[in-house]
Design a protein around this motif. Structure first.
Motif, PDB file in Angstrom:
ATOM      1  N   PHE A 100       0.855  -1.184   0.000  1.00 34.36           N
ATOM      2  CA  PHE A 100       0.000   0.000   0.000  1.00 34.36           C
ATOM      3  C   PHE A 100       0.896   1.241   0.000  1.00 34.36           C
ATOM      4  N   SER A 101       0.565   2.197  -0.830  1.00 27.33           N
ATOM      5  CA  SER A 101       1.355   3.422  -0.928  1.00 27.33           C
ATOM      6  C   SER A 101       0.461   4.633  -0.680  1.00 27.33           C
ATOM      7  N   GLN A 103      -7.808   7.675   3.166  1.00 23.45           N
ATOM      8  CA  GLN A 103      -7.319   7.755   4.536  1.00 23.45           C
ATOM      9  C   GLN A 103      -8.496   7.919   5.500  1.00 23.45           C
ATOM     10  N   PRO A 104      -8.371   7.465   6.752  1.00 26.02           N
ATOM     11  CA  PRO A 104      -7.161   6.927   7.387  1.00 26.02           C
ATOM     12  C   PRO A 104      -6.972   5.421   7.173  1.00 26.02           C
ATOM     13  N   PHE A 105      -7.895   4.793   6.453  1.00 29.29           N
ATOM     14  CA  PHE A 105      -7.873   3.329   6.342  1.00 29.29           C
ATOM     15  C   PHE A 105      -6.616   2.827   5.639  1.00 29.29           C
ATOM     16  N   ALA A 106      -6.176   3.539   4.600  1.00 28.91           N
ATOM     17  CA  ALA A 106      -4.969   3.119   3.888  1.00 28.91           C
ATOM     18  C   ALA A 106      -3.759   3.166   4.812  1.00 28.91           C
ATOM     19  N   TYR A 129      -0.156  -2.046   9.256  1.00 27.55           N
ATOM     20  CA  TYR A 129      -0.373  -3.470   9.531  1.00 27.55           C
ATOM     21  C   TYR A 129       0.568  -4.332   8.709  1.00 27.55           C
ATOM     22  N   GLU A 130       0.670  -4.058   7.404  1.00 25.02           N
ATOM     23  CA  GLU A 130       1.507  -4.906   6.555  1.00 25.02           C
ATOM     24  C   GLU A 130       2.986  -4.712   6.845  1.00 25.02           C
ATOM     25  N   ARG A 131       3.364  -3.573   7.427  1.00 24.22           N
ATOM     26  CA  ARG A 131       4.762  -3.331   7.751  1.00 24.22           C
ATOM     27  C   ARG A 131       5.201  -4.130   8.982  1.00 24.22           C
ATOM     28  N   HIS A 132       4.310  -4.274   9.964  1.00 23.86           N
ATOM     29  CA  HIS A 132       4.710  -4.866  11.242  1.00 23.86           C
ATOM     30  C   HIS A 132       4.043  -6.210  11.539  1.00 23.86           C
ATOM     31  N   THR A 133       3.007  -6.568  10.805  1.00 19.46           N
ATOM     32  CA  THR A 133       2.277  -7.799  11.119  1.00 19.46           C
ATOM     33  C   THR A 133       2.243  -8.699   9.892  1.00 19.46           C
TER      34      THR A 133
END
Length: 209
Positions: free
Chosen positions: A51-52, A87-90, A96-100
């Motif tokens: 996601f960007s 945003q803020p959902f993105a 989430y994808e960075r840490h989980t």
């Protein structure tokens, strides 16, 4: 015609170099179980799954002049092919994808747990867990054998591996009975904290003077 030529070339290459082909399949399959995520096969492909802050642009190879449409995606959907970042959902999903995420090594452990249950149920050809376990394995081996490694294939393989591990050791199965016996033996084992300590020997009273 192009697909037929590519297929013919691939078959000839495999027949001429079967050992190299198996090595490539093994390498791509083994890549699944790495602890850290690798940028593969290149950064542009890898970034398409992240996601960007802004929508991804149309690749140069997809641009075309098709009447009122300037790209193949636009012509395909007959409209604006760009996605929208909301945003803020993105931002939540990006965090989430960075840490989980599930490291590939843990996915391998889950596969081994399911395999252990299949071995215990060998008299029943692995039992009910064989199908989901086989699907999970196929989802990582077949892409490596026919295309190349990609995290999108691993994503759908994980639920099947988890399902197989649970079914393999469910109550009433060979794995479940083995786990129950192992737990019972562990529970009956005396703990070091509960073992009795022998009191020191006391000197006899009324010693002679």
């Amino acid at each position: 015609m192009t697909n037929h030529l590519a297929e013919n070339f691939a078959i000839r290459a495999i027949e001429a170099q079967p050992a190299d082909y198996l090595k490539a399949v093994w390498s791509d399959t083994w890549r699944v179980f790495g602890w850290n995520r690798a940028v593969f096969p290149n950064s542009s492909t890898y970034n398409e799954y992240l996601f960007s802050r802004h929508p991804l642009g149309i690749p140069t190879w997809a641009r075309a002049h098709l009447g009122t449409w300037t790209s193949y995606p636009a012509a395909y959907i007959q409209g604006n092919p760009y996605t929208h970042v909301v945003q803020p959902f993105a931002g939540w999903i990006k965090g989430y994808e960075r840490h989980t995420y599930l490291p590939g090594t843990l996915y391998g452990v889950i596969l081994l747990i399911g395999l252990g249950g299949l071995v215990l149920a060998w008299r029943r050809w692995g039992g009910e867990a064989l199908l989901p376990w086989g699907i999970s394995l196929a989802l990582i081996v077949i892409p490596a054998a026919t295309a190349e490694f990609d995290y999108r294939y691993v994503l759908v393989a994980v639920p099947y591996a988890c399902l197989a591990a649970v079914i393999a050791f469910a109550p009433g199965t060979s794995g479940g009975r083995w786990a129950s016996r192992a737990w019972s033996r562990l529970a009956r084992r005396p703990s070091p904290a509960t073992t009795s300590v022998t009191s020191p020997r006391t000197a006899p009273s009324g010693s002679a003077q």
